[in-house]
Enzyme design. Structure first.
Site, PDB file in Angstrom:
ATOM      1  N   CYS A 359       5.725  -1.632   0.336  1.00 35.06           N
ATOM      2  CA  CYS A 359       5.801  -0.548   1.078  1.00 35.06           C
ATOM      3  C   CYS A 359       7.339  -1.614   1.444  1.00 35.06           C
ATOM      4  O   CYS A 359       8.894  -1.289   2.043  1.00 35.06           O
ATOM      5  CB  CYS A 359       5.162  -0.221   2.464  1.00 35.06           C
ATOM      6  SG  CYS A 359       4.745  -1.457   3.200  1.00 35.06           S
ATOM      7  N   HIS A 573       2.819  -1.659   7.441  1.00 31.54           N
ATOM      8  CA  HIS A 573       3.061  -0.867   6.715  1.00 31.54           C
ATOM      9  C   HIS A 573       4.811  -0.156   7.092  1.00 31.54           C
ATOM     10  O   HIS A 573       4.953  -0.430   8.346  1.00 31.54           O
ATOM     11  CB  HIS A 573       2.696   0.606   6.851  1.00 31.54           C
ATOM     12  CG  HIS A 573       3.027   1.701   5.822  1.00 31.54           C
ATOM     13  ND1 HIS A 573       3.544   1.611   4.074  1.00 31.54           N
ATOM     14  CD2 HIS A 573       4.045   3.066   6.675  1.00 31.54           C
ATOM     15  CE1 HIS A 573       4.414   2.350   3.435  1.00 31.54           C
ATOM     16  NE2 HIS A 573       4.489   3.494   5.294  1.00 31.54           N
TER      17      HIS A 573
END
Length: 656
Positions: A359, A573
């Site tokens: 990510c 994230h």
């Protein structure tokens, strides 16, 4: 109407002399003609017991009833000889009731000589004649009898015989008649009472005769089921209270849906078409051929080959790269990293992420992609096509590599890593020794763009190694020694133990150096130990949830980038926040819109957030906030830059 009925009953009683109604056992040779005899002849019939007659009062002249008092259509048909066996006696054939007549309920209240049997499984009660009464009864010709005409009397069949289906039609309870002191509530369209057999005849009902209006209204559908046999319970009992309870629940559910629809209508999703697009004002220092076709022109490719040096990555160099990434030469990327930079069809500008892991790299490429799309090409994000997207991906990778080379001793040299001639397994993450490096000495950014564009197919394959190849390229461009010197501790790695991008790897992409911190400048911690931060303004900004928890503070260099685009770190994230209004970097408006994109969230629509600085009244320190507060992490991240920013998701469900 009730007064007229009572007058008629009184007249009938006076005419008959108050004689009890009786049923008689007719002989097997009796015919239906005997039923037309008068009262005197009926009294002369054979009787097993003496019946005491009530003294008759003086006859009173009967007054003819009003016209159409009874329905003349309810006539009695005479049975044919084929309806009886040789040993059976003739029985009265009652006309089949219509569905409308069968659905009506008639109740009769009589004195001791009459009994009413109320069967719970039947819809009406039936009148049972006493055993002592055996004579057949028929009123003398009066005005009423003249309307009905002569009727055959009812004969009692043998006890061992059963009537045929055509003879088992029963008249509904409560005919036209009453005893002394009794009260009658009858259907005016039903027939006068006729003496029946001792054994009650159960009416044969068709499928549609068993109509219960209450059941139909309440939704039980009772009229669509046959009547169960006498003495047996229905297969399913009626649950009126349960039905009412369900009705209340259904009503409450519909009211809640109506309120929810009204709330959604009042807070409708904000679309990108409603967002302010003010893209002018940014001074771009690079200009790439964004309209370039799929292939680089042959003349440009020939010049590139003269400027590019191709070398394989040795095994020893491969081990050093893996130690820098994982702290161990035996480790490798997780399978989730096995993907390239490709797009989902739902959102044209959004890079797609299959699984968790890459990510950080995907969000970085997404941020630079949006920078070129919005502020270099001045294109609306909803109007980008496939050819433009490939060129914009090439431009994003070019910016990242140039940023990594800007802090080196030779800022005009960078390296692009691609698979070697011996192709690796396409289903497993590629290792460094399976690659080759293309070292390019460039004089301008367009040369780098053409070099990346010429090898772009290695980076954009869905099942390819694009994310890993970019990490190798950044490491080779910055250099392993320089990266180790950038870190606060040389033992640090570029990937965390869970395979996510570390802060050092994100900082190489943003500012070209693998510093371990995000505050402005360096900090002296004493004993000659200096921790390193950010020394220049970046093109792309950075915000993190760790600041909302109070772990560390992001400096102004990263909070205020050149373009209003930020990489967001929220609970390990990475995603992207951006604005289509360039003035957001220059002023503090009272209200503005931000667009949020998460490459792993499987978004099917744009998420537009409206921020109003200074209006938030809740807790800003997440360590002090209660679990019941349910503060969305993105809201907390936004408030680290815009103090007390009140965030509206414009009707969408907040991402928690």
């Amino acid at each position: 109407m009730l007064d007229i009925l009572c007058d008629f009953l009184i007249i009938q009683r006076d005419v008959t002399g108050g004689v009890d109604i009786a049923s008689s056992q007719l002989s097997e040779t009796a015919t239906t003609a005997s039923s037309t005899s008068t009262l005197g002849k009926a009294g002369a019939a054979e009787q097993p017991k003496k019946v005491t007659a009530i003294p008759a009062k003086k006859p009173v002249e009967a007054k003819p009833p009003p016209a159409n008092w009874f329905d003349q259509s309810s006539s009695i048909s005479k049975p044919s000889n084929d309806d009886f066996d040789d040993e059976s006696e003739a029985s009265e054939v009652i006309p089949k009731q219509t569905k409308k007549e069968a659905s009506k309920t008639t109740t009769a209240v009589v004195e001791d000589d009459w009994d009413i049997e109320d069967d719970p499984s039947s819809q009406a009660g039936y009148i049972k004649m006493p055993q002592k009464a055996r004579g057949a009864f028929q009123a003398p010709p009066t005005g009423v009898n003249q309307q009905f005409g002569n009727r055959p009397s009812t004969a009692v069949p043998s006890s061992h015989q059963q009537q045929k289906p055509q003879q088992q039609e029963a008249w509904s309870s409560g005919g036209a008649g009453a005893m002394k002191g009794g009260f009658l509530s009858s259907n005016l369209q039903s027939n006068p009472p006729i003496a029946g057999p001792k054994k009650r005849v159960i009416p044969k009902q068709t499928k549609n005769d068993d109509v219960d209006e209450l059941d139909d209204l309440m939704g039980f559908g009772g009229g669509q089921q046959e009547q169960p046999p006498i003495g047996k319970k229905p297969a399913q009992e009626r649950d009126t209270l349960g039905f009412l309870k369900k009705s209340e629940e259904e009503k409450k559910r519909k009211e809640e849906e109506k309120k929810s629809a009204a709330m959604q209508k009042g807070a409708a999703y904000k679309q990108l078409s409603e967002v302010n697009h003010n893209l002018a004002g940014y001074q771009a220092n690079t200009s790439y051929p964004y309209t370039l076709g799929q292939n680089v022109p042959a003349s440009i490719r020939q010049n590139l080959q003269q400027q590019i040096k191709v070398d394989p990555i040795s095994q020893s160099e491969s081990n050093e790269i893996k130690k820098l990434l994982f702290k161990s030469a035996s480790s490798n990327f997780h399978d989730s990293w096995h993907q390239g930079f490709y797009f989902d069809n739902s959102i044209k500008y959004g890079i797609y992420q299959k699984e968790g892991g890459p990510c950080g790299i995907l969000a970085a490429v997404q941020a630079y992609f949006l920078k070129h799309l919005l502020y270099h090409t001045q294109t609306k994000i909803t109007e980008v096509n496939r050819e433009q997207r490939e060129n914009l991906i090439a431009a994003a990778i070019t910016d990242i590599l140039i940023q990594a080379s800007s802090e080196t001793d030779n800022a005009s040299r960078l390296t692009i890593v691609i698979p070697s001639s011996s192709q690796p397994n396409p289903k497993q993450p590629i290792q460094p020794h399976q690659c080759q490096k293309l070292t390019l000495n460039f004089s301008n950014s367009q040369t780098v763009f053409y070099a990346v564009k010429d090898n772009l197919s290695y980076f954009i394959q869905q099942e390819g190694h694009g994310a890993i190849l970019l990490v190798y390229s950044v490491i080779q461009t910055r250099g392993i020694r320089n990266i180790l010197d950038d870190m606060d501790m040389r033992e640090n790695s570029l990937l965390t133990e869970h395979g996510y991008a570390s802060q050092e790897l994100i900082n190489i992409i943003l500012i070209g150096k693998a510093t371990s911190n995000v505050f402005d400048g360096d900090k002296d911690m004493g004993d000659n130990f200096i921790i390193k931060g950010i020394h220049k303004q970046s093109d792309i900004g950075f915000l993190t949830l760790f600041e909302a928890y109070g772990y560390f503070q992001v400096g102004q260099y990263l909070k205020n980038p050149r373009v209003p685009i930020w990489i967001v770190c929220s609970e390990s994230h990475y995603s992207v926040l951006f604005s289509t209004d360039f003035t957001l970097t220059q002023k503090r408006p009272a209200q503005f819109d931000l667009i949020y994109y998460d490459e792993l969230a499987r978004q099917e629509d744009d998420i537009v957030l409206t921020v109003k600085p200074g209006l938030y009244k809740g807790e800003t320190d997440l360590q002090k906030a209660k679990a019941s507060d349910m503060i969305p992490p993105i809201d907390a991240v936004i408030r680290t830059k815009w103090d007390l920013g009140l965030v509206s998701w414009n009707g969408r469900q907040p991402i928690l």
